[in-house]
Design a protein around this motif. Structure first.
Motif, PDB file in Angstrom:
ATOM      1  N   ILE A 136      41.727  46.168  46.672  1.00 15.89           N
ATOM      2  CA  ILE A 136      41.597  46.972  47.888  1.00 15.89           C
ATOM      3  C   ILE A 136      41.569  48.459  47.544  1.00 15.89           C
ATOM      4  N   ARG A 137      42.510  48.895  46.712  1.00 12.84           N
ATOM      5  CA  ARG A 137      42.630  50.314  46.360  1.00 12.84           C
ATOM      6  C   ARG A 137      41.365  50.841  45.679  1.00 12.84           C
ATOM      7  N   LEU A 138      40.758  50.025  44.823  1.00 10.26           N
ATOM      8  CA  LEU A 138      39.605  50.496  44.050  1.00 10.26           C
ATOM      9  C   LEU A 138      38.278  49.996  44.607  1.00 10.26           C
ATOM     10  N   ASP A 139      38.321  49.286  45.725  1.00  7.61           N
ATOM     11  CA  ASP A 139      37.122  48.764  46.365  1.00  7.61           C
ATOM     12  C   ASP A 139      36.301  47.884  45.408  1.00  7.61           C
ATOM     13  N   ALA A 140      37.008  46.986  44.705  1.00 11.86           N
ATOM     14  CA  ALA A 140      36.329  46.072  43.786  1.00 11.86           C
ATOM     15  C   ALA A 140      35.426  45.132  44.577  1.00 11.86           C
ATOM     16  N   ARG A 141      34.322  44.770  43.992  1.00 13.49           N
ATOM     17  CA  ARG A 141      33.353  43.910  44.667  1.00 13.49           C
ATOM     18  C   ARG A 141      33.798  42.459  44.735  1.00 13.49           C
ATOM     19  N   GLU A 142      34.508  42.016  43.699  1.00 11.80           N
ATOM     20  CA  GLU A 142      34.885  40.605  43.669  1.00 11.80           C
ATOM     21  C   GLU A 142      35.976  40.381  42.631  1.00 11.80           C
ATOM     22  N   HIS A 143      36.736  39.325  42.849  1.00 13.04           N
ATOM     23  CA  HIS A 143      37.709  38.845  41.871  1.00 13.04           C
ATOM     24  C   HIS A 143      37.528  37.341  41.737  1.00 13.04           C
ATOM     25  N   VAL A 144      37.700  36.844  40.527  1.00  9.62           N
ATOM     26  CA  VAL A 144      37.694  35.397  40.292  1.00  9.62           C
ATOM     27  C   VAL A 144      38.810  35.070  39.310  1.00  9.62           C
ATOM     28  N   THR A 145      39.391  33.889  39.495  1.00 12.55           N
ATOM     29  CA  THR A 145      40.404  33.399  38.560  1.00 12.55           C
ATOM     30  C   THR A 145      39.796  32.257  37.766  1.00 12.55           C
ATOM     31  N   PHE A 146      39.822  32.384  36.451  1.00 11.11           N
ATOM     32  CA  PHE A 146      39.349  31.329  35.552  1.00 11.11           C
ATOM     33  C   PHE A 146      40.548  30.614  34.958  1.00 11.11           C
ATOM     34  N   GLY A 147      40.336  29.377  34.552  1.00 10.64           N
ATOM     35  CA  GLY A 147      41.387  28.640  33.859  1.00 10.64           C
ATOM     36  C   GLY A 147      41.755  29.350  32.563  1.00 10.64           C
ATOM     37  N   GLY A 148      42.939  29.082  32.085  1.00  4.74           N
ATOM     38  CA  GLY A 148      43.418  29.736  30.875  1.00  4.74           C
ATOM     39  C   GLY A 148      43.451  28.805  29.680  1.00  4.74           C
ATOM     40  N   ARG A 149      43.948  29.336  28.591  1.00  5.87           N
ATOM     41  CA  ARG A 149      44.118  28.556  27.367  1.00  5.87           C
ATOM     42  C   ARG A 149      45.441  28.957  26.737  1.00  5.87           C
ATOM     43  N   LEU A 150      46.192  27.962  26.342  1.00  6.29           N
ATOM     44  CA  LEU A 150      47.439  28.198  25.633  1.00  6.29           C
ATOM     45  C   LEU A 150      47.587  27.057  24.644  1.00  6.29           C
ATOM     46  N   GLU A 151      47.514  27.390  23.364  1.00  2.95           N
ATOM     47  CA  GLU A 151      47.515  26.361  22.336  1.00  2.95           C
ATOM     48  C   GLU A 151      48.526  26.679  21.241  1.00  2.95           C
ATOM     49  N   GLU A 152      48.684  25.746  20.348  1.00  8.36           N
ATOM     50  CA  GLU A 152      49.602  25.879  19.216  1.00  8.36           C
ATOM     51  C   GLU A 152      49.440  27.247  18.568  1.00  8.36           C
ATOM     52  N   GLY A 153      50.551  27.888  18.246  1.00  5.90           N
ATOM     53  CA  GLY A 153      50.517  29.205  17.618  1.00  5.90           C
ATOM     54  C   GLY A 153      50.581  30.344  18.618  1.00  5.90           C
TER      55      GLY A 153
END
Length: 169
Positions: free
Chosen positions: A110-127
């Motif tokens: 809202i503050r920066l008038d961004a055009r869009e946001h999306v959330t992608f899945g993450g990755r968390l693996e050994e190490g």
């Protein structure tokens, strides 16, 4: 036409950096000049006409480097086409439905008038770095939940939009 795009990111274990590089690759295929950089290493935005900023999600907050980046460059970001992304859910939810931004990212949009946001899945693996991250992995809840087809489709939409518009001033 926009001539140069920055993809800045905050990451701890490298997953968000890989997403940022994938976004940059697709934008390049759209004919744009793109730099993907860790958010903490960006000193100014003078040479960029548009910006994509991403951060890994940790305990419901965007990565500190992404948060600091948008605070430090708020004025310049508000004058450029801006997109935001988050990476983090350690399940298939981000591929199955739209996940709204966490509250801090929502306020930034809202503050920066961004055009869009999306959330992608993450990755968390050994190490993985960090006590909690290692506990998540050792409990069997880690894995790679990034959907690169989703990332590519989103990036291509941004690229199409950018090649059609004049550079910002």
């Amino acid at each position: 036409m926009v001539s140069k795009v920055l993809v800045a990111y905050g990451t701890t274990n490298g997953s968000t950096a890989q997403i940022a590089e994938a976004i940059a690759d697709i934008l390049r295929k759209e004919g744009l000049t793109v730099e993907a950089m860790p958010a903490r290493s960006v000193t100014n935005l003078e040479s960029f006409d548009a910006v994509v900023v991403g951060g890994g999600l940790y305990a419901g907050r965007w990565h500190k480097d992404a948060r600091r980046f948008v605070r430090r460059h708020a004025r310049e970001l508000s004058r450029r086409p801006l997109w935001l992304f988050s990476s983090g859910p350690l399940d298939a939810s981000a591929s199955e439905r739209d996940i709204p931004p966490v509250p801090g990212v929502g306020r930034t949009m809202i503050r920066l008038d961004a055009r869009e946001h999306v959330t992608f899945g993450g990755r968390l693996e050994e190490g993985a770095k960090g006590f909690i991250a290692r506990k998540i992995v050792s409990s069997g809840k880690g894995g790679d939940f990034r959907d690169f087809r989703q990332i590519e489709a989103w990036s291509a939409r941004i690229g199409s939009e950018l090649v059609k518009e004049p550079p910002s001033s």
